[in-house]
Design a protein around this motif. Structure first.
Motif, PDB file in Angstrom:
ATOM      1  N   GLY A 287       1.237  -1.163   0.284  1.00 50.95           N
ATOM      2  CA  GLY A 287      -0.162   0.323  -0.004  1.00 50.95           C
ATOM      3  C   GLY A 287       1.113   1.004   0.153  1.00 50.95           C
ATOM      4  N   PHE A 288       0.369   2.536  -0.542  1.00 47.36           N
ATOM      5  CA  PHE A 288       0.858   3.157  -0.208  1.00 47.36           C
ATOM      6  C   PHE A 288       1.703   4.140   1.148  1.00 47.36           C
ATOM      7  N   SER A 289       2.275   4.843   1.742  1.00 51.19           N
ATOM      8  CA  SER A 289       2.906   5.711   2.333  1.00 51.19           C
ATOM      9  C   SER A 289       1.577   5.650   3.249  1.00 51.19           C
TER      10      SER A 289
ATOM     11  N   TRP B  15      -3.838  -5.355  -0.063  1.00 47.07           N
ATOM     12  CA  TRP B  15      -3.361  -4.606  -0.137  1.00 47.07           C
ATOM     13  C   TRP B  15      -3.791  -3.506   1.183  1.00 47.07           C
ATOM     14  N   VAL B  16      -3.463  -2.547   1.409  1.00 52.82           N
ATOM     15  CA  VAL B  16      -3.567  -1.904   2.777  1.00 52.82           C
ATOM     16  C   VAL B  16      -4.512  -0.114   2.219  1.00 52.82           C
ATOM     17  N   ASP B  17      -5.624   0.493   1.625  1.00 56.37           N
ATOM     18  CA  ASP B  17      -6.099   1.594   0.886  1.00 56.37           C
ATOM     19  C   ASP B  17      -5.961   2.340   2.236  1.00 56.37           C
ATOM     20  N   GLY B  18      -6.593   3.676   1.394  1.00 55.01           N
ATOM     21  CA  GLY B  18      -6.561   4.806   2.143  1.00 55.01           C
ATOM     22  C   GLY B  18      -6.410   6.557   1.427  1.00 55.01           C
ATOM     23  N   GLU B  19      -7.500   7.245   1.667  1.00 55.00           N
ATOM     24  CA  GLU B  19      -6.960   8.537   0.267  1.00 55.00           C
ATOM     25  C   GLU B  19      -6.171   9.348   1.077  1.00 55.00           C
ATOM     26  N   GLU B  20      -5.298   9.499   0.649  1.00 51.07           N
ATOM     27  CA  GLU B  20      -3.862  10.360   0.123  1.00 51.07           C
ATOM     28  C   GLU B  20      -3.945  11.084   1.206  1.00 51.07           C
ATOM     29  N   ALA B  21      -4.571  12.443   1.481  1.00 51.37           N
ATOM     30  CA  ALA B  21      -5.454  13.068   2.797  1.00 51.37           C
ATOM     31  C   ALA B  21      -4.798  12.522   3.966  1.00 51.37           C
TER      32      ALA B  21
ATOM     33  N   LYS C 203      -1.011  10.961   4.458  1.00 49.61           N
ATOM     34  CA  LYS C 203       0.095  12.058   4.294  1.00 49.61           C
ATOM     35  C   LYS C 203      -0.433  12.273   5.927  1.00 49.61           C
ATOM     36  N   ARG C 204      -1.351  12.839   6.449  1.00 52.13           N
ATOM     37  CA  ARG C 204      -0.945  13.626   8.196  1.00 52.13           C
ATOM     38  C   ARG C 204      -0.969  12.104   8.810  1.00 52.13           C
ATOM     39  N   TYR C 205      -1.879  10.739   8.572  1.00 48.97           N
ATOM     40  CA  TYR C 205      -0.766   9.865   9.312  1.00 48.97           C
ATOM     41  C   TYR C 205       0.551   9.369   9.214  1.00 48.97           C
ATOM     42  N   ALA C 206       1.296   9.919   8.454  1.00 46.79           N
ATOM     43  CA  ALA C 206       2.193   9.914   7.853  1.00 46.79           C
ATOM     44  C   ALA C 206       3.410  10.593   8.626  1.00 46.79           C
TER      45      ALA C 206
ATOM     46  N   MET D 215      -6.848   0.727   6.716  1.00 47.68           N
ATOM     47  CA  MET D 215      -6.316   1.510   8.284  1.00 47.68           C
ATOM     48  C   MET D 215      -6.256   2.351   8.891  1.00 47.68           C
ATOM     49  N   VAL D 216      -6.392   3.522   8.410  1.00 44.06           N
ATOM     50  CA  VAL D 216      -6.870   4.703   7.932  1.00 44.06           C
ATOM     51  C   VAL D 216      -7.739   5.689   7.527  1.00 44.06           C
TER      52      VAL D 216
END
Length: 202
Positions: free
Chosen positions: A20-22, A124-130, A133-136, A174-175
């Motif tokens: 999944g993405f960062s 695959w772990v999915d999630g909106e980019e915004a 980003k905040r989570y990372a 997950m987020v």
């Protein structure tokens, strides 16, 4: 395949990729999966961030992971690799990941196209980019902030030609909106048990 008594009887490990993405929550999920499986056999957890060669190293990191980590483990052999020292921006310590009943492989590109033939399960772990980003940035703070867009551009470039979500055994969140980490873990464990993931999570 049942995970109730043992994870695997074959000489090669059960190879589980959590991709999944960062900022999507891969590390959290992979850690929980590894902990849950540890009561059923030996488990190793491998993080791709340990081998990406710097902030521009997604593509070369995936190739290194495939050849130095996945290929030997898929044959039941130890994976001998060199960590990346993020503080100095140079290769770091030599390390070994021994085979186990299961190996959970976590990171961006863990299930890239050329790697998938060597894997048993792809999550695959999915999630909106915004939200990601905040989570990372909340997690990694100032270390990651200057490099977010630089790394995200590599992720987008890779994903444009490699549809991992379409090839995944399971997609979880997950987020962000609708996220339920406990249910996500249940879905993964159900997938590994050959059960209906939706029914197991509900």
């Amino acid at each position: 395949m049942s995970t109730e008594s043992s994870l695997r009887t074959a000489p090669s490990p059960l190879l589980i990729a959590v991709d999944g993405f960062s900022g999507a929550g891969k590390t959290t999920l992979a850690t929980e999966v590894a902990a849950a499986l540890s009561s059923r056999g030996s488990v190793r957890l491998f993080h791709l961030e340990d081998i990406y060669p710097g902030w521009d190293g997604l593509e070369s990191g995936m190739a290194y992971y495939r050849e130095r980590i996945l290929r030997p483990l898929s044959r039941g052999l130890p994976a001998r690799w060199q960590a990346w020292d993020w503080d100095t921006g140079r290769p770091g310590a030599a390390r070994v990941t021994e085979p186990a009943d299961a190996v959970v492989l976590e990171g961006v590109g863990a299930a890239h196209r050329e790697a998938r033939a060597l894997l048993d399960t792809v999550v695959w772990v999915d999630g909106e980019e915004a939200v990601r980003k905040r989570y990372a940035l909340d997690r990694d703070g100032s270390t990651y902030a200057p490099h977010w867009e630089r790394w995200a551009a590599q992720e987008r470039c890779w994903a444009a030609t490699d549809d991992v979500p379409a090839a995944a055994s399971l997609t979880v969140r997950m987020v962000g909106a609708g996220a339920n980490p406990a249910a996500a873990l249940g879905q993964v464990l159900a997938q590994l048990s050959g059960a209906d993931p939706a029914g197991a999570a509900g």
